[in-house]
Design a protein around this motif. Sequence first.
Motif, PDB file in Angstrom:
ATOM      1  N   ALA A   6       0.859  -1.186   0.000  1.00 42.69           N
ATOM      2  CA  ALA A   6       0.000   0.000   0.000  1.00 42.69           C
ATOM      3  C   ALA A   6       0.888   1.226   0.000  1.00 42.69           C
ATOM      4  O   ALA A   6       1.950   1.242   0.630  1.00 42.69           O
ATOM      5  CB  ALA A   6      -0.892   0.000   1.237  1.00 42.69           C
ATOM      6  N   ARG A   7       0.458   2.267  -0.725  1.00 39.12           N
ATOM      7  CA  ARG A   7       1.242   3.495  -0.777  1.00 39.12           C
ATOM      8  C   ARG A   7       0.333   4.699  -0.840  1.00 39.12           C
ATOM      9  O   ARG A   7      -0.667   4.699  -1.558  1.00 39.12           O
ATOM     10  CB  ARG A   7       2.158   3.508  -2.007  1.00 39.12           C
ATOM     11  CG  ARG A   7       3.036   4.761  -2.083  1.00 39.12           C
ATOM     12  CD  ARG A   7       3.834   4.815  -3.367  1.00 39.12           C
ATOM     13  NE  ARG A   7       2.999   4.834  -4.564  1.00 39.12           N
ATOM     14  CZ  ARG A   7       2.366   5.913  -5.024  1.00 39.12           C
ATOM     15  NH1 ARG A   7       2.442   7.050  -4.378  1.00 39.12           N
ATOM     16  NH2 ARG A   7       1.648   5.840  -6.114  1.00 39.12           N
ATOM     17  N   VAL A   8       0.681   5.712  -0.068  1.00 34.50           N
ATOM     18  CA  VAL A   8       0.063   7.025  -0.193  1.00 34.50           C
ATOM     19  C   VAL A   8       1.185   8.004  -0.508  1.00 34.50           C
ATOM     20  O   VAL A   8       2.341   7.789  -0.136  1.00 34.50           O
ATOM     21  CB  VAL A   8      -0.704   7.446   1.087  1.00 34.50           C
ATOM     22  CG1 VAL A   8      -1.957   6.611   1.261  1.00 34.50           C
ATOM     23  CG2 VAL A   8       0.167   7.372   2.320  1.00 34.50           C
ATOM     24  N   SER A   9       0.859   9.091  -1.188  1.00 32.23           N
ATOM     25  CA  SER A   9       1.885  10.022  -1.645  1.00 32.23           C
ATOM     26  C   SER A   9       2.401  10.931  -0.537  1.00 32.23           C
ATOM     27  O   SER A   9       3.540  11.346  -0.557  1.00 32.23           O
ATOM     28  CB  SER A   9       1.357  10.874  -2.794  1.00 32.23           C
ATOM     29  OG  SER A   9       1.066  10.038  -3.890  1.00 32.23           O
ATOM     30  N   SER A  15      -4.464   5.828   4.313  1.00 32.93           N
ATOM     31  CA  SER A  15      -4.325   4.564   3.586  1.00 32.93           C
ATOM     32  C   SER A  15      -5.287   3.488   4.095  1.00 32.93           C
ATOM     33  O   SER A  15      -5.174   2.331   3.690  1.00 32.93           O
ATOM     34  CB  SER A  15      -2.882   4.071   3.707  1.00 32.93           C
ATOM     35  OG  SER A  15      -2.555   3.899   5.064  1.00 32.93           O
ATOM     36  N   ASP A  16      -6.229   3.851   4.965  1.00 36.25           N
ATOM     37  CA  ASP A  16      -7.134   2.857   5.559  1.00 36.25           C
ATOM     38  C   ASP A  16      -7.883   2.050   4.510  1.00 36.25           C
ATOM     39  O   ASP A  16      -8.026   0.831   4.650  1.00 36.25           O
ATOM     40  CB  ASP A  16      -8.128   3.522   6.516  1.00 36.25           C
ATOM     41  CG  ASP A  16      -7.454   4.051   7.775  1.00 36.25           C
ATOM     42  OD1 ASP A  16      -6.303   3.649   8.044  1.00 36.25           O
ATOM     43  OD2 ASP A  16      -8.082   4.872   8.475  1.00 36.25           O
ATOM     44  N   HIS A  32       3.597  -0.961   3.920  1.00 39.69           N
ATOM     45  CA  HIS A  32       2.896   0.320   3.791  1.00 39.69           C
ATOM     46  C   HIS A  32       3.926   1.433   3.669  1.00 39.69           C
ATOM     47  O   HIS A  32       4.891   1.485   4.426  1.00 39.69           O
ATOM     48  CB  HIS A  32       2.014   0.549   5.022  1.00 39.69           C
ATOM     49  CG  HIS A  32       1.315   1.851   4.991  1.00 39.69           C
ATOM     50  ND1 HIS A  32       1.692   2.888   5.800  1.00 39.69           N
ATOM     51  CD2 HIS A  32       0.271   2.290   4.252  1.00 39.69           C
ATOM     52  CE1 HIS A  32       0.903   3.924   5.558  1.00 39.69           C
ATOM     53  NE2 HIS A  32       0.044   3.587   4.624  1.00 39.69           N
ATOM     54  N   GLU A  33       3.695   2.339   2.717  1.00 44.27           N
ATOM     55  CA  GLU A  33       4.676   3.389   2.446  1.00 44.27           C
ATOM     56  C   GLU A  33       3.986   4.724   2.219  1.00 44.27           C
ATOM     57  O   GLU A  33       2.950   4.805   1.577  1.00 44.27           O
ATOM     58  CB  GLU A  33       5.472   2.985   1.192  1.00 44.27           C
ATOM     59  CG  GLU A  33       6.597   3.874   0.830  1.00 44.27           C
ATOM     60  CD  GLU A  33       7.600   3.158  -0.059  1.00 44.27           C
ATOM     61  OE1 GLU A  33       8.795   3.287   0.233  1.00 44.27           O
ATOM     62  OE2 GLU A  33       7.205   2.478  -1.020  1.00 44.27           O
ATOM     63  N   SER A  34       4.584   5.790   2.762  1.00 47.84           N
ATOM     64  CA  SER A  34       4.159   7.161   2.476  1.00 47.84           C
ATOM     65  C   SER A  34       5.286   7.799   1.685  1.00 47.84           C
ATOM     66  O   SER A  34       6.281   8.264   2.258  1.00 47.84           O
ATOM     67  CB  SER A  34       3.927   7.947   3.769  1.00 47.84           C
ATOM     68  OG  SER A  34       2.837   7.426   4.465  1.00 47.84           O
ATOM     69  N   PHE A  35       5.158   7.768   0.375  1.00 48.32           N
ATOM     70  CA  PHE A  35       6.250   8.203  -0.495  1.00 48.32           C
ATOM     71  C   PHE A  35       5.657   8.496  -1.860  1.00 48.32           C
ATOM     72  O   PHE A  35       4.771   7.778  -2.315  1.00 48.32           O
ATOM     73  CB  PHE A  35       7.288   7.068  -0.596  1.00 48.32           C
ATOM     74  CG  PHE A  35       8.667   7.503  -0.991  1.00 48.32           C
ATOM     75  CD1 PHE A  35       9.561   7.939  -0.036  1.00 48.32           C
ATOM     76  CD2 PHE A  35       9.066   7.454  -2.316  1.00 48.32           C
ATOM     77  CE1 PHE A  35      10.849   8.316  -0.385  1.00 48.32           C
ATOM     78  CE2 PHE A  35      10.343   7.832  -2.680  1.00 48.32           C
ATOM     79  CZ  PHE A  35      11.239   8.271  -1.708  1.00 48.32           C
ATOM     80  N   ARG A  42      11.739   3.376  -4.252  1.00 48.24           N
ATOM     81  CA  ARG A  42      11.035   3.633  -3.000  1.00 48.24           C
ATOM     82  C   ARG A  42      11.487   2.570  -2.002  1.00 48.24           C
ATOM     83  O   ARG A  42      11.433   1.376  -2.298  1.00 48.24           O
ATOM     84  CB  ARG A  42       9.525   3.572  -3.231  1.00 48.24           C
ATOM     85  CG  ARG A  42       9.045   4.765  -4.058  1.00 48.24           C
ATOM     86  CD  ARG A  42       7.606   4.638  -4.440  1.00 48.24           C
ATOM     87  NE  ARG A  42       7.577   4.003  -5.755  1.00 48.24           N
ATOM     88  CZ  ARG A  42       6.570   3.306  -6.219  1.00 48.24           C
ATOM     89  NH1 ARG A  42       5.502   3.112  -5.497  1.00 48.24           N
ATOM     90  NH2 ARG A  42       6.636   2.760  -7.412  1.00 48.24           N
ATOM     91  N   PRO A  43      11.953   2.986  -0.835  1.00 47.63           N
ATOM     92  CA  PRO A  43      12.572   2.038   0.102  1.00 47.63           C
ATOM     93  C   PRO A  43      11.670   0.881   0.529  1.00 47.63           C
ATOM     94  O   PRO A  43      12.111  -0.276   0.543  1.00 47.63           O
ATOM     95  CB  PRO A  43      12.960   2.906   1.302  1.00 47.63           C
ATOM     96  CG  PRO A  43      12.476   4.276   1.038  1.00 47.63           C
ATOM     97  CD  PRO A  43      11.981   4.354  -0.353  1.00 47.63           C
TER      98      PRO A  43
END
Length: 187
Positions: A6-9, A15-16, A32-35, A42-43
């Motif tokens: 899952a990713r949000v910018s 991201s729920d 889960h990533e915020s990137f 992306r790490p």
Amino acid sequence: MIIGYARVSTQDQNSDLQLDALNAAGCEEVFHESFTGKHRDRPILSQCLRTLRAGDVLVVWKLDRLARSLKDLVEIIHDLQKRSIGFKSLTESIDTTNSAGKLIFHIFGALAEFEHSLIVERTKAGLAAARARGRKGGRTLSLNENDVKKAAAMLSDPMITKAEVAKHFKVSRTTLNAALNRNGFKI
């Protein structure tokens, strides 16, 4: 294993919805990533892809969570397929663990290749049109023909060094040498 990504910018986005959908799809582990998706490196995605093993399935809520461009998406999925890892996108109902999903993804790959070919063709046509109008591509020269003649005249004086001439024209010695050679001066 069924593994979710899952990713949000941004940190402000929630991201729920993605996490709920991935858990409902049976994901045993969710990365889960915020990137921003603009960058391929992306790490957390890299960590997720390294975790996957043959027989695993990577699940995303939507294709754009995995990649921002069709080219990147196709590259990631082809890498997964080479490693015998399945892929599912919940929103688009794409599942490369079955024949129909594989077909859809091959169509995506063909479209990406077609898009790349069109870009190459347009670039070549643009360059040819520019050449037909007498324009050359590339950087503008740091030293024009008159500057090179002046530099050669200055260098005919044994008391003046190439470093001094380069400094006078505000260029490096390498640039000065290239300009002299390009214009037939062997100094």
